[in-house]
Scaffold this active site. Sequence first.
Site, PDB file in Angstrom:
ATOM      1  N   ALA A  34      23.907  24.225  -7.759  1.00 38.66           N
ATOM      2  CA  ALA A  34      24.734  24.597  -6.605  1.00 38.66           C
ATOM      3  C   ALA A  34      25.976  23.708  -6.504  1.00 38.66           C
ATOM      4  CB  ALA A  34      23.903  24.489  -5.321  1.00 38.66           C
ATOM      5  N   PRO A  52      27.959  22.652  -4.039  1.00 43.79           N
ATOM      6  CA  PRO A  52      28.029  21.538  -3.085  1.00 43.79           C
ATOM      7  C   PRO A  52      26.876  20.544  -3.242  1.00 43.79           C
ATOM      8  CG  PRO A  52      27.892  23.694  -1.999  1.00 43.79           C
ATOM      9  CD  PRO A  52      27.493  23.880  -3.414  1.00 43.79           C
ATOM     10  N   GLU A  53      26.012  20.762  -4.215  1.00 41.27           N
ATOM     11  CA  GLU A  53      24.872  19.847  -4.377  1.00 41.27           C
ATOM     12  C   GLU A  53      25.047  19.068  -5.684  1.00 41.27           C
ATOM     13  OE1 GLU A  53      21.139  21.570  -2.844  1.00 41.27           O
ATOM     14  OE2 GLU A  53      22.315  23.261  -2.140  1.00 41.27           O
ATOM     15  N   MET A  54      24.357  19.435  -6.761  1.00 38.81           N
ATOM     16  CA  MET A  54      24.498  18.667  -7.994  1.00 38.81           C
ATOM     17  C   MET A  54      25.564  19.262  -8.917  1.00 38.81           C
ATOM     18  SD  MET A  54      20.453  17.701  -8.456  1.00 38.81           S
ATOM     19  CE  MET A  54      20.551  16.851 -10.026  1.00 38.81           C
ATOM     20  N   HIS A 104      28.057  17.010  -4.364  1.00 41.51           N
ATOM     21  CA  HIS A 104      29.187  16.823  -5.276  1.00 41.51           C
ATOM     22  C   HIS A 104      30.526  16.838  -4.548  1.00 41.51           C
ATOM     23  CE1 HIS A 104      30.907  16.793  -9.306  1.00 41.51           C
ATOM     24  NE2 HIS A 104      31.799  17.681  -8.890  1.00 41.51           N
TER      25      HIS A 104
END
Lengths: 372, 372
Positions: free
Chosen positions: B172, B174-176, B130
């Site tokens: 998370a 920095p992820e989804m 993201h």
Amino acid sequence: MMKKSLLSFSLIASISILSTGCDQKPKENKPQDNSPITVNLTDNKEPKTKVLDPLATKAIEIGLKSIPEDLNELNKLIDNKNNPLNQAKIELGKMLYFEPRLSKSNLISCNSCHNLATGGDDDISSATGHKWTANPHHLNSPTVYNAVFASRQFWDGRDPDLEKQAQGPILAGPEMASTKEKVIDTIKSMPEYVSRFKEAFGNDEVTYEKATMAIGAFERTLVTPSRFDNFLNGDATGLSAEERKGLQTFIDKGCSTCHNGYALGGSMQPFPAVGKYKYANVGDFKGDANGLVKVPTLRNIMETAPYFHNGATWDLNEAVKIMGQTQLGIELTDSEVASIVAFLGSLTGEKPLIKYPVLPASTSTTPKPNLN
Amino acid sequence: MMKKSLLSFSLIASISILSTGCDQKPKENKPQDNSPITVNLTDNKEPKTKVLDPLATKAIEIGLKSIPEDLNELNKLIDNKNNPLNQAKIELGKMLYFEPRLSKSNLISCNSCHNLATGGDDDISSATGHKWTANPHHLNSPTVYNAVFASRQFWDGRDPDLEKQAQGPILAGPEMASTKEKVIDTIKSMPEYVSRFKEAFGNDEVTYEKATMAIGAFERTLVTPSRFDNFLNGDATGLSAEERKGLQTFIDKGCSTCHNGYALGGSMQPFPAVGKYKYANVGDFKGDANGLVKVPTLRNIMETAPYFHNGATWDLNEAVKIMGQTQLGIELTDSEVASIVAFLGSLTGEKPLIKYPVLPASTSTTPKPNLN
């Protein structure tokens, strides 16, 4: 398995991708005495005669076209004499379509913005690519499904076909941000790709243009016949009563003036034509040099929100209402809008079966990603 | 077509996904007199006896395991008694695995970082999600292929299984970067998903846990038998002379102390164990509370560069050399490294055939994306 499939090189075989995975209702032959048009079909070499519903007749007369059921006919329609389809090229094009290593970051492929799982686009307003950069003009990703039927590509119609179109986003800074060199070096670094180029093009020279020709060839196969096609092809039960009413309204009000042909769209037209576009302030796109904008296809419109070139609304009812105002200078009633939207639902088509590709492994010479 | 496939509810049928699309050499039965182990197989209910190559015997004795050829046996191995596999759950899980609308932005799915086209990971050093945010510890995305065989999930082993693991990256930052609410509301907004939950779980209650259970079920099917398995199963021609030499070295030098079992990895071990890791300065990850790090699977290692938990090198030869230094306290010669790498090539497996899903259309109640 990949290797084996490459050996079947015939043009007809290439089209099998279109017919696999379809689950359409069997076409029924229901003659109606008051229908003026008959269509001769030669499916399976047994000539059949279908007598069309008067509404289907009218739709055909004013320029709506059905995706051919006959695979030879379809193949002629989607082929490009400058880039003849063959199975090896289509398969290579599919791999490159899903290939994130063509992008600068290794993270973005054609399928990132034109996702075949979600209507052939990306479910966001403004296309967003490398470094999370939104399109500088707030342009929305158009669907790749049935894009083969458009007379021009891109919202400003600047490219004539899918092969040329594919050259743009790979290099565009806010999209895949790559270079021709990265694309060529990436492909050349993996022997499987090189041998696939040979099978697809007859020689193994890897060029940027050939890579995009392969991608274009794959995209040509992404057509989605729907219940509406069944209806135009003689299945009077293809549309419900509400959908028929919607189609009638769609024709009577003049929507089909621009939304016609195989794609129900795809030509260049003034936008807005006669009324003010209420979301004109979203982005700065004003069309081509003459103010013309490519008419979006209405096929699979239920799956391609948000709408308009700038993705300004998620509400299809509102989009239809706005189109009445900006293009036709009329106020469609809620009931008219509802029936048109019902009709649009009949344009949701069966997607071709896509076997997700297994791409070759990177090698020591494969260019490394750069996320900056 | 989707609907139809959901009706075949048997556990055996669910495993057909594993056997479709495979293109392995036919197993040949080549008895060798000096082989001490025989294996009884009951494929097709005709008992066969295979006599193993001594090197295969040794490999099995020291703990290397082959992915079962027998589908019932494989099914038992990959199943989870707390989340029993069924075809509807696997199909739903596949859809959710490829579903970008679970993410905050609508742009990122499980498949973004664990791309089934590129070895089950993402060909970049540090996982990036993201808003183009890299993993704050510079952690590399591990492959999802054969992850079912790992005893723990995540580099620090904090989760016991794939179902629990799947709960992490969706939320998370920095992820989804999603929320449980967005996931649940997105799924509930599309009637097709709700009915698929009913088919998968017996009731249509949509919960975050069930969504990740479905994803985990799909991931359990992502196993990739390779030539190495053929070799362990009695096909002495499964490995070339150089690969056999590499396997022998792999065993003799002690690599198989940690890289064993079905995944040739998957347990928690000290890293670095005896020597200094030359790329320790890349990121700040130091393992779990006891300094243990999950041993990566070696299956498909040719496709999963860059290597190590911090993706610090793209060179598999260097990675093998480093492992000798950090884990075994030895300097492997170039020739030893080359033969081990040759052996690792035999672990590139056949990927299951994945039909790319066609996801349901968003509705008026589907949560809108937020790219910020």
